[in-house]
Design a protein around this motif. Structure first.
Motif, PDB file in Angstrom:
ATOM      1  N   LEU A 162      -3.610  -3.735  -2.321  1.00 40.46           N
ATOM      2  CA  LEU A 162      -3.250  -4.484  -0.437  1.00 40.46           C
ATOM      3  C   LEU A 162      -2.835  -5.925  -0.142  1.00 40.46           C
ATOM      4  CD1 LEU A 162      -5.731  -1.943   0.769  1.00 40.46           C
ATOM      5  CD2 LEU A 162      -3.634  -1.282   1.197  1.00 40.46           C
ATOM      6  N   SER A 163      -2.202  -6.040   0.794  1.00 40.37           N
ATOM      7  CA  SER A 163      -2.129  -7.862   1.078  1.00 40.37           C
ATOM      8  C   SER A 163      -3.003  -7.511   1.437  1.00 40.37           C
ATOM      9  CB  SER A 163      -1.303  -7.123   1.981  1.00 40.37           C
ATOM     10  OG  SER A 163      -1.474  -6.881   3.841  1.00 40.37           O
ATOM     11  N   GLU A 164      -3.678  -9.167   2.043  1.00 35.23           N
ATOM     12  CA  GLU A 164      -5.281  -9.578   2.779  1.00 35.23           C
ATOM     13  C   GLU A 164      -5.551  -9.154   3.609  1.00 35.23           C
ATOM     14  OE1 GLU A 164      -7.361 -13.769   2.979  1.00 35.23           O
ATOM     15  OE2 GLU A 164      -6.788 -13.976   1.394  1.00 35.23           O
ATOM     16  N   GLY A 165      -4.688  -9.458   4.621  1.00 34.61           N
ATOM     17  CA  GLY A 165      -4.619  -9.269   6.292  1.00 34.61           C
ATOM     18  C   GLY A 165      -5.144 -10.638   7.132  1.00 34.61           C
ATOM     19  N   GLU A 166      -5.532 -10.462   7.925  1.00 32.18           N
ATOM     20  CA  GLU A 166      -6.066 -11.438   8.760  1.00 32.18           C
ATOM     21  C   GLU A 166      -7.529 -11.166   8.843  1.00 32.18           C
ATOM     22  OE1 GLU A 166      -6.101 -12.699  13.858  1.00 32.18           O
ATOM     23  OE2 GLU A 166      -4.866 -11.402  12.305  1.00 32.18           O
ATOM     24  N   PHE A 167      -8.110 -12.266   8.318  1.00 35.05           N
ATOM     25  CA  PHE A 167     -10.053 -12.545   8.049  1.00 35.05           C
ATOM     26  C   PHE A 167     -10.089 -12.421   9.506  1.00 35.05           C
ATOM     27  CE2 PHE A 167     -14.046 -14.887   8.753  1.00 35.05           C
ATOM     28  CZ  PHE A 167     -14.799 -14.439   7.768  1.00 35.05           C
ATOM     29  N   TYR A 170     -10.805  -7.780   6.841  1.00 36.32           N
ATOM     30  CA  TYR A 170      -9.469  -8.068   7.368  1.00 36.32           C
ATOM     31  C   TYR A 170      -8.068  -7.445   8.253  1.00 36.32           C
ATOM     32  CZ  TYR A 170     -10.664 -11.716   3.283  1.00 36.32           C
ATOM     33  OH  TYR A 170     -11.448 -12.654   3.031  1.00 36.32           O
ATOM     34  N   LEU A 171      -7.536  -7.474   9.023  1.00 38.57           N
ATOM     35  CA  LEU A 171      -6.712  -6.585   9.543  1.00 38.57           C
ATOM     36  C   LEU A 171      -5.710  -6.871   9.357  1.00 38.57           C
ATOM     37  CD1 LEU A 171      -6.293  -5.167  12.456  1.00 38.57           C
ATOM     38  CD2 LEU A 171      -5.564  -7.454  13.351  1.00 38.57           C
ATOM     39  N   ILE A 172      -5.155  -5.670   8.390  1.00 39.43           N
ATOM     40  CA  ILE A 172      -3.557  -6.023   8.208  1.00 39.43           C
ATOM     41  C   ILE A 172      -3.095  -5.383   9.562  1.00 39.43           C
ATOM     42  CG2 ILE A 172      -2.031  -4.793   6.617  1.00 39.43           C
ATOM     43  CD1 ILE A 172      -4.915  -4.249   4.629  1.00 39.43           C
ATOM     44  N   ASP A 173      -1.943  -6.318   9.463  1.00 36.59           N
ATOM     45  CA  ASP A 173      -0.870  -5.771  10.766  1.00 36.59           C
ATOM     46  C   ASP A 173       0.361  -6.338  10.648  1.00 36.59           C
ATOM     47  OD1 ASP A 173       0.799  -4.646  12.949  1.00 36.59           O
ATOM     48  OD2 ASP A 173      -0.876  -6.379  14.093  1.00 36.59           O
ATOM     49  N   ARG A 206       1.215   1.054  12.660  1.00 38.50           N
ATOM     50  CA  ARG A 206      -0.065   0.654  13.038  1.00 38.50           C
ATOM     51  C   ARG A 206      -0.778  -0.217  12.321  1.00 38.50           C
ATOM     52  NH1 ARG A 206      -1.602   4.525  18.096  1.00 38.50           N
ATOM     53  NH2 ARG A 206       0.414   5.642  17.668  1.00 38.50           N
ATOM     54  N   ALA A 207      -1.855  -0.975  12.828  1.00 40.34           N
ATOM     55  CA  ALA A 207      -2.704  -1.405  12.424  1.00 40.34           C
ATOM     56  C   ALA A 207      -3.923  -1.035  10.915  1.00 40.34           C
ATOM     57  CB  ALA A 207      -3.398  -2.147  12.732  1.00 40.34           C
ATOM     58  N   ALA A 208      -4.127  -1.601  10.393  1.00 39.88           N
ATOM     59  CA  ALA A 208      -5.055  -1.031   9.073  1.00 39.88           C
ATOM     60  C   ALA A 208      -6.523  -2.240   9.279  1.00 39.88           C
ATOM     61  CB  ALA A 208      -4.619  -0.784   8.139  1.00 39.88           C
ATOM     62  N   ASN A 229      -8.654   2.027   5.998  1.00 35.07           N
ATOM     63  CA  ASN A 229      -8.614   2.646   7.190  1.00 35.07           C
ATOM     64  C   ASN A 229      -7.536   2.248   8.282  1.00 35.07           C
ATOM     65  OD1 ASN A 229      -9.164   5.438   8.316  1.00 35.07           O
ATOM     66  ND2 ASN A 229     -10.812   5.152   8.714  1.00 35.07           N
ATOM     67  N   TYR A 230      -7.072   3.705   7.845  1.00 36.31           N
ATOM     68  CA  TYR A 230      -4.617   2.747   8.688  1.00 36.31           C
ATOM     69  C   TYR A 230      -4.992   3.404  10.328  1.00 36.31           C
ATOM     70  CZ  TYR A 230      -0.105   3.866  10.105  1.00 36.31           C
ATOM     71  OH  TYR A 230       0.927   3.796  11.399  1.00 36.31           O
ATOM     72  N   ASP A 231      -4.799   2.316  11.471  1.00 38.49           N
ATOM     73  CA  ASP A 231      -4.536   2.871  12.479  1.00 38.49           C
ATOM     74  C   ASP A 231      -6.229   2.647  13.015  1.00 38.49           C
ATOM     75  OD1 ASP A 231      -4.071   3.949  15.082  1.00 38.49           O
ATOM     76  OD2 ASP A 231      -3.966   6.418  14.799  1.00 38.49           O
ATOM     77  N   GLU A 232      -6.608   1.846  13.023  1.00 38.79           N
ATOM     78  CA  GLU A 232      -8.431   0.839  12.994  1.00 38.79           C
ATOM     79  C   GLU A 232      -7.707  -0.489  13.568  1.00 38.79           C
ATOM     80  OE1 GLU A 232     -11.624   3.357  10.765  1.00 38.79           O
ATOM     81  OE2 GLU A 232     -10.692   1.381  10.348  1.00 38.79           O
TER      82      GLU A 232
END
Length: 124
Positions: free
Chosen positions: A29-34, A50-53, A60-62, A79-82
């Motif tokens: 997975l990509s790191e995402g936004e802390f 982290y938020l992956i968006d 949707r975000a994960a 988890n997707y859609d969170e």
């Protein structure tokens, strides 16, 4: 005969990347936004959320949560859609992430592998 070989070759060439895309593992997975971090009760481990968006209008975000063991970092939750996260340490080895209880050493949550995912989709 040649026609079937060409068709099978095309299916193989297209099928492998699609299969690989659909079967993403937690360590890919990509790191995402802390978002936030929570230390374990004994301060030995750190849960980092982290938020992956990265999708835009159609994706949707994960939420991704990793555990920092000091010498190793391991993603244990995706988890997707969170778009929000609720983390609570239950003890030094057990964590609850958006109502999913996980042993940080043995368990992971991967939404694509959860047969009941649709029932709780989008709660957070």
């Amino acid at each position: 005969m040649k026609k079937w070989l060409v068709v099978l070759g095309i299916i193989f060439i297209i099928g492998i990347p699609i299969y690989d895309f659909l079967n993403v593992e937690l360590d890919e997975l990509s790191e995402g936004e802390f978002l936030t971090e929570y230390p374990s009760p004994n301060n030995e481990y750190m849960a980092k959320a982290y938020l992956i968006d990265e999708g835009g209008a159609t994706v949707r975000a994960a939420i991704r949560v990793e555990i920092d063991f000091g010498n190793e970092i391991k993603t244990i939750y995706w988890n997707y859609d969170e778009s929000t996260v609720n983390i609570k340490w239950l003890d030094n080895e057990t964590i609850e992430i958006n109502d999913h209880k996980l042993n940080i050493f043995n368990d992971t949550y991967h939404w694509k592998k959860d047969p009941n995912w649709e029932k709780t989709r989008g709660e957070y």
